[in-house]
Motif scaffolding. Sequence first.
Motif: not given
Length: 472
Positions: A14-23, A52-60, A448-453
Amino acid sequence: GYLAGEQLRRKIENGILELYFSATSQLIDIKNLVDRNIATKLEAKLTFLSNQLRTVMADELRLADVDGSGFRREIQLKNLSNLMQKRLISLQNPRHCATARKLQCYLNKGCGFGCQLHHVAYCLIFAYATERTLILEGNGQTWDYSSKGWTAAFLPVSDTCLDHGTEEAKFWSSLEESKNHPVISLPVIDELRNGPSFLPQSIPKDLAADLLRLHGYPPAWFVGHFVDYLMRSSPQMKKMLSIAEKKVNFANGPVVGLQVRRTDKIGSEAAFHAVEEYMVWADHWFALQSLKQGKQLRKRVFVATDEPAVITEIKKSYKDYDVIANSNSAILANLQDRYTESSLFGVIADIRLLSKCDYLVCTFSSQICRLAYELMQVRRGDAAASFHSLDDIYYFGGQQAREQEAIFPHSPINEDEIELQVGDIIVIAGNHWNGMSKGRNKRTNREGLYPSYKVKENWRIEKFPSYSNVKI
Ligand code: GDP
């Protein structure tokens, strides 16, 4: 140990996915501010970063399956599914129907198919939590969706106990006041007062430890079993479904399911989303899976929609895809023809087929898509992460507040953000899919808004009956 390990792995996923969203969304935001030359360069950076992020997701994803552990978890969840199913069968077929405690619930809530199904699912959850046999009133009569009633598409909710009998039904008032009455009559969830704490998105204490270890989103798994029980196909429906399934040919390779909800929903309950917004996520999923499997996959989408033009558009614009649609359903779902039996079969086939897909792209504001997601959990085990919603997070209409807990402090950077201190409880309203979520901090009462992670989920674990007479 293993327990912490599995939960940690899913947290990283989930952390990688949220990083993907935010980046990616930060790059897109900047891209929209700068001139064309720089925008082109940023576009290239965006593609680079996504790959690049997808390669990390694939490993996970490979890690989730390591040494057959994914398969073992699937078996364990299957066992829990069988247990749930047996409990529901036992609840719905009491030894002595005449004296069994009952919960009366009326079909024909004035709303769409998905909404009605969720209404009956809420009744069945209530029945399960109070150990009362669900009596579905009006189930043999004309239904909004079929002149033959509920059983045109589904099996009756019980084989042996379909009538509330001679006892007078008492209207629900509260857990305490209702507990001694043999027959309780339940209002729709929107009118329920003194709603008990077992309502969605609660999970039962007796299964909680297993579920939290085995599944990424236990409440959807739990709700899915009630929906799955209710949607057991009638013989006629079974035939229709097997024809529809042959067309998709799931054995032929992975399929991404799209549900594109248009017509009456747009402008009133949901915003318009272009076909490209859906297809970005189909592209993402196939790129990710091709990396994981180390080979190029044939790209296939199954499209469910209430707007037939969507299918034509996807076929025309995405020549690199096999586009499959349950041909009758989209046309039959069209509004003029909404309340006919063929449209009933159409929408059920769409939901069932979506639930069999490998990944779901849709708007969770639609009950049709939430039903598909719930059923997907029953069929696949942990398919918690196998979706992308273009709008809402998963919810159950009329649910209790969904709470999260801050695990990092946060000082607002923009004025639309809220402050967090570790341990604060936040009632989440939505995820903006850009790294930020929206919610209300219960300590400060600010929204209001807050970082999902920076938060973790606080699951609602409630005591349900243990059904100790039912064994796997
Ligand atoms: P919601 O309005 O999308 O939350 O779901 P409802 O079930 O309450 O109402 C939507 C109605 O529109 C359904 O009952 C169907 O008749 C029709 N519909 C919506 N989406 C689809 C779809 O993807 N396929 C089919 N066949 N019908 C749909």
